[in-house]
Every structure is written in C-alpha cells, then in structure tokens.
Design an enzyme around this catalytic site. Structure first.
Site, PDB file in Angstrom:
ATOM      1  N   GLU A   1       0.949  -1.231  -0.198  1.00  0.00           N
ATOM      2  CA  GLU A   1       0.214   0.049   0.115  1.00  0.00           C
ATOM      3  C   GLU A   1       0.966   1.234   0.094  1.00  0.00           C
ATOM      4  O   GLU A   1       0.680   2.202   0.696  1.00  0.00           O
ATOM      5  CB  GLU A   1      -0.896  -0.062   1.280  1.00  0.00           C
TER       6      GLU A   1
ATOM      7  N   ASP B   1      -8.402  -8.928   4.088  1.00  0.00           N
ATOM      8  CA  ASP B   1      -8.281  -7.863   5.148  1.00  0.00           C
ATOM      9  C   ASP B   1      -9.405  -7.886   6.114  1.00  0.00           C
ATOM     10  O   ASP B   1     -10.131  -7.033   5.918  1.00  0.00           O
ATOM     11  CB  ASP B   1      -8.113  -6.375   4.132  1.00  0.00           C
TER      12      ASP B   1
ATOM     13  N   GLU C   1     -12.572  -2.099  12.542  1.00  0.00           N
ATOM     14  CA  GLU C   1     -12.405  -1.289  11.094  1.00  0.00           C
ATOM     15  C   GLU C   1     -13.498  -1.623  10.349  1.00  0.00           C
ATOM     16  O   GLU C   1     -14.491  -0.890   9.649  1.00  0.00           O
ATOM     17  CB  GLU C   1     -11.005  -1.512  10.388  1.00  0.00           C
TER      18      GLU C   1
HETATM   19  C1  BDP Z   1      -6.296  -2.106   6.060  1.00  0.00           C
HETATM   20  C2  BDP Z   1      -6.377  -0.549   6.750  1.00  0.00           C
HETATM   21  C3  BDP Z   1      -5.318   0.186   6.696  1.00  0.00           C
HETATM   22  C4  BDP Z   1      -4.098  -0.406   6.954  1.00  0.00           C
HETATM   23  C5  BDP Z   1      -3.788  -1.750   6.398  1.00  0.00           C
HETATM   24  C6  BDP Z   1      -2.558  -2.289   6.810  1.00  0.00           C
HETATM   25  O1  BDP Z   1      -7.608  -0.134   5.981  1.00  0.00           O
HETATM   26  O2  BDP Z   1      -5.402   1.436   7.108  1.00  0.00           O
HETATM   27  O3  BDP Z   1      -2.953   0.398   6.979  1.00  0.00           O
HETATM   28  O4  BDP Z   1      -4.731  -2.311   6.314  1.00  0.00           O
HETATM   29  O5  BDP Z   1      -2.930  -3.257   7.705  1.00  0.00           O
HETATM   30  O6  BDP Z   1      -7.162  -2.737   6.852  1.00  0.00           O
HETATM   31  O7  BDP Z   1      -1.471  -2.058   6.760  1.00  0.00           O
END
Ligand code: BDP
Length: 692
Positions: free
Chosen positions: A266, A339, A367
């Site tokens: 990401e 996720d 989340e």
């Molecule tokens: C996702 C989240 C994000 C996190 C990412 C992570 O939306 O904010 O940075 O995972 O785990 O679930 O790195």
C-alpha cells in the site's frame, strides 16, 4: 412499597457513588479480606504482584500465599505453577501472571487446584496503529495514548505516566507482553533521538509489568532521517546505519522487543524499490537486532493492482522464500487472505510455510465490524480462525498449532492484535469493545479457551457480580443475576459476530464496504479509473446470472493454495461451507441451498436475520437495566439503537442493490425495506466527499 423504596435507594446510590465511566475495565475488584504474602525476593514486578493480591484477595481471611521463584524445566518463560497456597514460576513475570490468574479464579468462582499453566505463544502483542501526531489509524476510541500533536508533544507528563501504567496493568492482567507503539504506516521520525527518548519513557513504565516495547519502522529510514542516498538492504552503509540505530535503541532500552515492518505494501517503501526482496529486507533488520536479542515481525500484507486475485497474492509472493529468513524473523500474516473482513477463510500461508516462523495478526479494532458503535464480540471469530483445520501436517493441524511451535520448529512464537485503545475514558469507545481487548489477551495466552468462557469471565469481572451480603432479599439475588443478567447478556455477546456477518455480508460475501471509512455499505462503489481491487464489485461480482467470486479452478483458482481435502471441499459448492460459499463460488440466483431455499431468498433471510438479532439484543439489554450502572447502561443502549438503524441500512442497501441483478422479489414474509437505494447511495457519496 418496600421494593420500590429499595429500588429508589439503589438507583441514587448508583447514580451518586458509582457513576461509571468504564475506565477501570475488568479490574474492579477491591477487597478487605486480609492475606499474608510471602516472597523472599524483592523487585518492582514482585511488588506489583504482592500489591495486587493484597488489594483484591477474596480467599480465606488471613491465608498465607507464597510467591516463589524456582528452577523447573516444565515451566515456560511466562508460565507458572498454581495452587491454593501460592505461585511458583521461573521468572518474575510468571509470578505476576500467576497472581492475576489466581485472583481471576477467585473473582469468577472457578476452582483452584494444582496446575501447571504455560502460555500458547511466547510473544503476545498489541499493535497500535498510532500516528506521531496523536491520531490513530482505524482508531475509534479517541486519540493516541502514546503520542500527541503540538509543541510540547514529546514532554512526558504525570498524566502520561499514570495512563501508561494503567494500560500496562490491564495488559499484564490478561497476559499481553509486548506493545508496538506506532502505526505500521510508520513515520521515519520514530527512530530519531527525540522520539526514542519518549519511547524509552514508555518502555520504562511497561517493563515492571512484563511488557516489552516494539516499534514499527519505515524501510526508507536510512534515507529520510539517516541522510543516506539509499535504503538498499545490501548496501554496506545501509547495513551499518541499521546496526548503529539498533545499538542506539538498546542503549536506551536494554529489553527493546524489535521491529514491525510493513514494506512494499500500500505504497510503503520496501526492499523491492531497490531491486531486492522480502528476505533481503527482513534479514537486514534481523542481523542488526540479533546481537541484542530483538525480533523482526515482517508483515505479509501485500497485494498489487494486477490481474491476479488479491486473495492469492501474499501466498504467491512469500512461499518462494520459505526457509530463507533468519531465525529472529517472524512473518506476520493477517487471519484472512484479504483484509480483516467480517468473515474470511484462514490465509493459506498458515501451515504452508513450514520452515519459517509465522504469526497471526488479528484486528481488535473494529475497522470492518461497525467501529466503536456496533456491539460485536470478536472471540468467536478468532476461535473459529485459530481452530480452523489446515490439514498441512494431517488432521489436527489447526491454524493455532501451525504458529505455536507444536507442529513446526519455530525459534520464536507470537500472535498480534491491532489495538482498539484510545484516550476515551472507557479506552475502547464502546463498553463492550473492552471485551475484545480482554478476549485477545486471553486467547493469546491460551488458544484453547472457549469464547463462552471468555465472555463469562469478562462479564463477571466487569459487571461486578453482586456479593450476597450486599443484596437485599427483595432486590437482586446472585441467582437472579446469573439468570437475568449473565446468561442473556453472554448469549447476546456470543451471537453478536454472526449477527454482524448476517446484516453486513453473509454467505461469504466480503469487502462490499463504503469507500475509505469501511463503516457502512457500498456495494455499488466503482468510480471510473479506480483500482479495481479497491472497489466492492470486484469482490461480489454480482450480475444478472448470479453472485460471488469464483475462486475455483474455473476462476482464480485460489482454492489450490489450500491443502487437500480442503481444496476439494472448497471447490465444490455442495461441500463448501455455506458460510464461505460466495467467497469461493459465483453461483446463480436460483442455486439451491441446503435448506431448499434459492440463493437469492437465502441472502434475503440472512440479512433479515442479522437485523432481527440486533433488535433482540436491544430487548436483552433493556431488560438488564436494573443490574447495570446507569451510565454504562445508557451508553450501550444508545449504541444498540444506532446499530439497529445501521443494520437496517445494510440490509436495505445490499438487497436493493443486488435486486437490480437478481430481478427477484424479497420474500413477502420479510419486513420491507425502509430506505430507498438512491437515498443510501447519495448518503454514501456525501461521506466519501467528506473524506476526499
Ligand atoms: C487495512 C487498513 C489500513 C491499514 C492496512 C494495513 O484499511 O488502514 O494500513 O490494512 O494493515 O485494513 O497495513
């Protein structure tokens, strides 16, 4: 008349004396029963152990309790031998955990026999996604307890010290022994001298409670704060920079735990930016930490916008490296392959990487499960995950066992949970979200604990089961408390995860959330030019034929990453668990479910069932009123109302949206939608605009 009077008195007592902001968590017990504690050694940790016993002893008055440090090969580092006479352990933290266990058993009415108690995992960590400006990524309980914005942001105040100690004590009481203090999307600044001095201050408070401090690091730190021109893990200057940095940290914090790393994920920097791979990156840091005993927790949360199914990518990227990581590296894998969805199958990396230490990452913060508004007890979800059969070493190769060292030789074993803690008075936003913090610690300590036992303990500790002598025969008797409070409220907790799955994404649906905030529904969201794997239609694949993601051999073939017989089970819709049906299959709207309904009808009934469950929770809670502090009662009641409204929105949004494809009626015995699809989409667009 007498009853009414005692009610009124109780009410005012509760109002005046007990107004309860929830800050005490599950650590409420105060007792005046005297106890004699004998302990030959003295230290900060042992002093805490003694004090806890003296404050909360509920055993025989005047009893002698011995705390003994012994040599015993059967006791693991943090483990202990428990008996009614006292605690024996090989470490001071073992003594402390034994004391908390003894007190917990007294407070929850469990028997205390002679027992050897060892934890399932060696390292049990909370990951705080706390940013250095004091905000918390995916945090729903206020600002960070560790970091704050402003000029004097690094000065350590008395309030900080008090809060960190309360935090440490709560963690120790449930066996958590590590805290990662900052977000995985890490600012390089965390490794600067100024920030490290605050890290030291935090570590000093955590230490007597047996908790080590860890940090998330930014892979490009050697460039951003080190002034080097590269962060290439094979570059000699970079190697030296990390070695020197490790030395600097350990000079300040001799028991520093290590680094957590999100790399090439990401948008975060990583070894691939320099033509290297995960092994090069992880081993660079592992070598720097090794002389000091530190660990690297290298995350496997990686995926790219390619044609390859996102659910397959982490496995494909990491499997080729099995066996190449240093022995102080642990690969940290989220429970599911995508996720933290309301329900996912376990990630196929568990048990498949046989020559590498692997640990699970769970998400305590909600989340994708209604933030701090929805009452969702997560223990059943984690229990399902930890007990999932991977078949990797034959029957009994549960996920827990693939990571706890009992199946594979792992130098280190660990488990992590993304914390749900903030500056809110009650720490977690929702009073019942405290149960998730509690449950994570308890399951991390003992993976065999049932959700039922954990809920039972938490309710008894948090809602102070009234002692018989405090009760007026005409008000609340303990028996009545069991029957009218404990039993129904526990059942509500145990049903709450499945309820949320039903009103959000039943039958294996996943990631159909509204963009950015992941709170409400957004199955329609797919703006032009957006990365496909960030949009819900990529995941639900609804069309006039049917719905679901085909991950069989005719689709993405993600099933092939699972060991037989799972691969065969998941591949066939007849044998695939219905809870995961649309995760693995794209099926026609008229597909016949096991109960004889069509898929479309079943979807409608599931959404409706989820809504009905929350309505039921409201009834249970309202009936619990007389047993609960009025402030807590009111807070939870208010949130349950919002959860009910949200559940209806979820149901209406998803059913009305999918109905455009299914072209079938919502079964007429179900409640009709209360919202219009257009209104829901417009509302969603407003929240998205607020984010952008
Ligand atoms: C996702 C989240 C994000 C996190 C990412 C992570 O939306 O904010 O940075 O995972 O785990 O679930 O790195």
């Amino acid at each position: 008349m007498k009853t009414i009077l005692s009610f009124v008195i109780l009410f005012f007592l509760a109002l005046g004396l007990n107004a309860d902001n929830g800050h005490q968590l599950w650590l409420r017990s105060k007792s005046s029963v005297p106890v004699q504690v004998i302990c030959k050694k003295s230290s900060e940790t042992l002093a805490i152990a003694k004090q806890e016993l003296q404050q909360a002893w509920q055993g025989e008055a005047g009893q002698t309790v011995r705390l003994e440090l012994i040599r015993d090969k059967q006791i693991a580092g943090d483990g202990f031998r428990l008996s009614a006479e006292g605690i024996q352990a090989t470490t001071e933290s073992g003594i402390l955990y034994g004391v908390y266990e003894l007190l917990r058993r007294q407070q929850t009415g469990k028997k205390i026999g002679e027992e050897l108690v060892n934890p399932t995992w060696e390292h049990r960590l909370l990951n705080h996604w706390d940013n250095l400006d004091g905000t918390v990524e995916r945090g729903y309980a206020g600002l960070s307890i560790f970091w704050r914005a402003g000029n004097d942001s690094l000065a350590v105040t008395e309030e900080d010290l008090k809060l960190w100690e309360e935090y440490a004590r709560a963690n120790a009481s449930i066996g958590i022994n590590g805290s990662v203090l900052n977000n995985v999307n890490a600012s390089p600044k965390i490794l600067s001298a100024a920030y490290l001095s605050r890290v030291k201050a935090i570590a000093d408070v955590l230490r007597p409670y047996g908790i080590k401090a860890y940090l998330s690091i930014n892979f490009a730190s050697s460039m951003v704060i080190g002034g080097l021109s590269t962060a290439d893990p094979l570059n000699a200057e970079v190697v030296d920079w990390w070695k020197a940095k490790a030395k600097e940290i350990y000079t300040l914090i001799p028991d520093f735990g290590g680094f957590l790393v999100k790399a090439n994920s990401e948008g975060q920097p990583g070894p691939q930016d320099f033509g290297r791979n995960h092994v090069d990156g992880a081993n660079l840091l592992a070598d720097a930490l090794k002389p000091h005993g530190g660990l690297v927790m290298w995350r496997a949360f990686v995926y790219n916008p390619s044609d390859e199914d996102r659910a397959k990518q982490a496995y494909n990227e990491f499997m080729p490296f099995d066996g190449q990581f240093r022995d102080n590296v642990i690969i940290q894998v989220k429970n599911g392959p995508i996720d933290f969805q309301p329900r996912e199958p376990f990630s196929p990396l568990f048990g498949a990487m046989k020559q590498t230490s692997v640990m699970a990452e769970l998400q305590v913060t909600q989340e994708y499960l209604g933030h701090s508004v929805h009452l969702v007890f997560l223990a059943p979800m984690w229990e399902e995950f930890l007990h999932s059969e991977t078949w990797q070493e034959g029957e009994g190769s549960t996920v827990a066992r693939t990571t706890d060292g009992s199946l594979f030789e792992q130098k280190h074993t660990a488990i992590a949970g993304v914390a749900n803690i903030g500056l809110d008075d009650n720490w977690c936003g929702h009073d019942f979200a405290q149960a998730n913090w509690y449950a994570f610690g308890r399951q991390a300590w003992d993976s065999s604990l049932s959700s039922e036992q954990i809920a039972d303990e938490w309710l008894k500790l948090t809602f102070n089961q009234p002692a018989p002598e405090e009760m007026d025969a005409e008000t609340v008797l303990p028996m009545e408390w069991d029957l009218n409070f404990l039993k129904p409220v526990k059942q509500m907790m145990l049903n709450s995860h499945e309820a949320a799955v039903d009103y959000m994404m039943p039958l294996g649906l996943h990631h159909i959330f509204a963009a950015h905030h992941h709170y409400g529904p957004g199955p329609w969201w797919a703006p032009k030019g957006m990365r496909k794997d960030w949009t819900p239609p990529y995941y639900h694949q609804a069309d006039t034929e049917g719905i679901g993601f085909d991950r069989t051999a005719s689709g993405s073939d993600a099933v092939s990453q699972y060991h037989e017989p799972l691969k065969a089970h998941f591949s066939n819709p007849e044998t695939c668990p219905e809870a995961l049906l649309l995760w693995f299959h794209h099926l026609p709207w008229d597909y016949q479910m096991k109960n004889g309904r069509t898929l479309w009808d079943e979807l409608c009934y599931r959404y409706d069932h989820g809504v009905q469950q929350v309505r039921q929770f409201q009834k249970i809670w309202d009936q619990a009123e007389r047993y609960v502090d009025p402030e807590i009662f009111g807070r939870v009641q208010h949130k349950l109302r919002e959860q009910s409204l949200n559940a209806v929105e979820w149901k209406d949004a998803c059913l009305l949206y999918f109905q455009q494809f299914s072209q079938r009626a919502i079964p007429y015995d179900l409640e009709r939608p209360l919202n219009n699809l257009d209104d829901l989409i417009e509302k969603d667009e407003r929240t998205i605009r607020a984010y952008e």
